[in-house]
Design an enzyme around this catalytic site. Structure first.
Site, PDB file in Angstrom:
ATOM      1  N   ARG A  51       0.447  -1.427   0.434  1.00  0.00           N
ATOM      2  CA  ARG A  51      -0.548  -0.108   0.059  1.00  0.00           C
ATOM      3  C   ARG A  51       1.012   1.227   0.226  1.00  0.00           C
ATOM      4  O   ARG A  51       0.943   2.372  -0.541  1.00  0.00           O
ATOM      5  CB  ARG A  51      -0.855   0.018   1.816  1.00  0.00           C
ATOM      6  CG  ARG A  51      -2.371  -1.268   1.139  1.00  0.00           C
ATOM      7  CD  ARG A  51      -2.262  -1.031   2.787  1.00  0.00           C
ATOM      8  NE  ARG A  51      -1.498  -2.053   2.635  1.00  0.00           N
ATOM      9  CZ  ARG A  51      -1.728  -3.523   2.413  1.00  0.00           C
ATOM     10  NH1 ARG A  51      -2.267  -3.788   1.615  1.00  0.00           N
ATOM     11  NH2 ARG A  51      -0.986  -4.400   2.547  1.00  0.00           N
ATOM     12  N   THR A  52       2.017   1.260   0.741  1.00  0.00           N
ATOM     13  CA  THR A  52       2.452   3.283   1.392  1.00  0.00           C
ATOM     14  C   THR A  52       3.423   3.213  -0.063  1.00  0.00           C
ATOM     15  O   THR A  52       3.356   4.264  -0.859  1.00  0.00           O
ATOM     16  CB  THR A  52       3.143   2.785   2.347  1.00  0.00           C
ATOM     17  OG1 THR A  52       2.743   1.667   3.895  1.00  0.00           O
ATOM     18  CG2 THR A  52       4.300   3.821   2.833  1.00  0.00           C
ATOM     19  N   LYS A  80      25.953  -3.138   0.338  1.00  0.00           N
ATOM     20  CA  LYS A  80      27.749  -3.597   0.118  1.00  0.00           C
ATOM     21  C   LYS A  80      27.758  -2.247   1.094  1.00  0.00           C
ATOM     22  O   LYS A  80      28.963  -1.896   1.084  1.00  0.00           O
ATOM     23  CB  LYS A  80      27.984  -2.338  -0.831  1.00  0.00           C
ATOM     24  CG  LYS A  80      27.205  -3.094  -2.735  1.00  0.00           C
ATOM     25  CD  LYS A  80      27.704  -1.973  -3.869  1.00  0.00           C
ATOM     26  CE  LYS A  80      26.633  -2.659  -4.688  1.00  0.00           C
ATOM     27  NZ  LYS A  80      27.046  -0.989  -5.932  1.00  0.00           N
ATOM     28  N   ARG A 101      11.127   3.732   3.851  1.00  0.00           N
ATOM     29  CA  ARG A 101      10.305   2.333   4.790  1.00  0.00           C
ATOM     30  C   ARG A 101      12.169   2.409   4.735  1.00  0.00           C
ATOM     31  O   ARG A 101      12.564   2.089   4.485  1.00  0.00           O
ATOM     32  CB  ARG A 101       9.712   1.893   4.613  1.00  0.00           C
ATOM     33  CG  ARG A 101       9.409   0.832   4.755  1.00  0.00           C
ATOM     34  CD  ARG A 101       7.775  -0.045   4.715  1.00  0.00           C
ATOM     35  NE  ARG A 101       7.141   0.903   4.790  1.00  0.00           N
ATOM     36  CZ  ARG A 101       6.061   0.543   5.011  1.00  0.00           C
ATOM     37  NH1 ARG A 101       5.462  -1.164   4.580  1.00  0.00           N
ATOM     38  NH2 ARG A 101       4.240   0.468   5.075  1.00  0.00           N
ATOM     39  N   HIS A 129       4.526   6.072  11.659  1.00  0.00           N
ATOM     40  CA  HIS A 129       3.943   5.754  10.031  1.00  0.00           C
ATOM     41  C   HIS A 129       3.444   6.416   9.689  1.00  0.00           C
ATOM     42  O   HIS A 129       1.934   6.848  10.128  1.00  0.00           O
ATOM     43  CB  HIS A 129       3.242   3.683  10.329  1.00  0.00           C
ATOM     44  CG  HIS A 129       2.969   3.608   8.833  1.00  0.00           C
ATOM     45  ND1 HIS A 129       3.362   4.497   7.837  1.00  0.00           N
ATOM     46  CD2 HIS A 129       2.684   3.096   8.407  1.00  0.00           C
ATOM     47  CE1 HIS A 129       2.776   3.921   6.827  1.00  0.00           C
ATOM     48  NE2 HIS A 129       2.223   2.615   7.054  1.00  0.00           N
TER      49      HIS A 129
HETATM   50  N1   CP Z   1      -0.892   0.033   5.806  1.00  0.00           N
HETATM   51  C1   CP Z   1       0.756   0.080   5.107  1.00  0.00           C
HETATM   52  O1   CP Z   1       1.988   0.488   5.702  1.00  0.00           O
HETATM   53  O2   CP Z   1       1.110  -1.033   4.551  1.00  0.00           O
HETATM   54  P1   CP Z   1       2.125  -2.112   3.829  1.00  0.00           P
HETATM   55  O3   CP Z   1       3.536  -2.314   4.692  1.00  0.00           O
HETATM   56  O4   CP Z   1       1.732  -2.695   2.373  1.00  0.00           O
HETATM   57  O5   CP Z   1       2.074  -0.612   2.781  1.00  0.00           O
END
Ligand code: CP
Length: 308
Positions: A51-52, A80, A101, A129
């Site tokens: 999603r993100t 590396k 991320r 998040h």
């Molecule tokens: N909600 C969420 O962060 O989903 P993903 O881990 O798929 O990005």
């Protein structure tokens, strides 16, 4: 350089403005179709995501911009030994904004301190998040018409669930939001959120292990997955993973206008039999995430002087 690392980096007014912009994008998408023409988003994902990452990419494309990046750290030079700081400095030469991320708490902050372009925390370990929080707030506001005076239950893995930590931080700034924490003892909310946020701000909260007992009180139910990737041993994960499974039978005592959220991915926490219930809002939440990420990209690029 303004970045978004923690939801508290933005004032309540800034958050509300972002939600207003997202609502306007939903109503008038054509108005925004070329806002980021010739601008590039870099998605640096050192941890898996559906999603993100893809909603950030869809967001930038719908704003007329383009996307570069990687979705697997093994395909980047971090494999590396390149540092997060050096990666951020290098990407600043190629892109206008970064969404990152990382499995290590604080890595996006390190990147923001090194980069010369805005950095967005797209999830750091079990910590925060903030863009999921913006999606959650937009969904609640669109479903309930407000972000104050309601009761929200957080259910599942409240220890490692970074989306829970960010959303509690955000909701603590709105009036009279009552919080119900539903988890096994081993997966309770960490004290750095309970003591430093809820207790310090005098937020009303209760803790329980029993979802069905508190169900009738809830206006919003935020289900979460037990975060397998954060466990030190598989035995504990297997013992705890199915602690809560929401079924139609468990909803019999729920309010008729309950709003059921889940940041997804779902494993077993919500029976698919609930997906067609009008109270199931978790796929609407996915769509809200794309629009609020569009609003966020616009805000950060404007503040960086990269678009008008
Ligand atoms: N909600 C969420 O962060 O989903 P993903 O881990 O798929 O990005």
């Amino acid at each position: 350089m303004k970045s978004l690392i923690d939801i508290l980096d933005f004032s309540v007014e800034e958050v509300n403005e972002l939600l207003d912009t997202a609502d306007d994008i939903i109503a008038n998408p054509d108005k925004y179709a070329e806002c980021c023409k010739r601008k590039k988003l870099a998605t640096l994902f050192f941890e898996p995501s559906t999603r993100t990452r893809l909603s950030f990419e869809a967001a930038m494309i719908e704003l007329g911009g383009s996307v570069i990046g990687f979705s697997d750290a093994q395909n980047s030079s971090s494999s590396k030994g390149e540092s997060v700081s050096d990666t951020a400095k290098v990407i600043s030469c190629y892109a206008d904004i970064i969404a990152m991320r990382h499995p290590k708490e604080g890595a996006p902050l390190v990147a923001a301190q090194a980069a010369s372009i805005p950095v967005i925390n797209a999830g750091d370990g079990g910590h925060n998040h903030p863009t999921q929080t913006l999606a959650d707030l937009l969904t609640i506001r669109r479903e309930k018409g407000k972000l104050d005076n309601f009761t929200i239950g957080f259910c599942g893995d409240l220890k490692f669930g970074r989306t829970v930590h960010s959303l509690i931080n955000a909701l603590a700034r709105y009036e009279n939001v009552r919080i119900v924490l539903i988890s096994p003892d081993e997966l309770k909310l960490p004290s750095y959120v309970k003591t430093d946020v809820l207790e310090k701000k005098g937020i009303t909260y209760v803790q329980t292990t029993d979802l069905e007992v508190v169900m009738p009180e809830l206006d919003v139910l935020y289900m979460t997955r037990v975060q397998k990737e954060r466990f030190f041993n598989e035995e504990d994960y297997l013992r705890l993973k199915d602690s809560y499974i929401l079924t139609p039978q468990k909803l019999t005592a729920a309010k008729p206008d309950l709003c059921i959220l889940h940041p997804l991915p779902r494993v077993n926490e919500i029976s698919v039999a609930i997906d067609d219930d009008p109270r199931a809002c978790y796929f609407k939440q996915v769509l809200c995430a794309k629009y609020v990420r569009m609003a966020l990209i616009l805000k950060l690029l404007k503040e960086a002087g990269k678009i008008v």
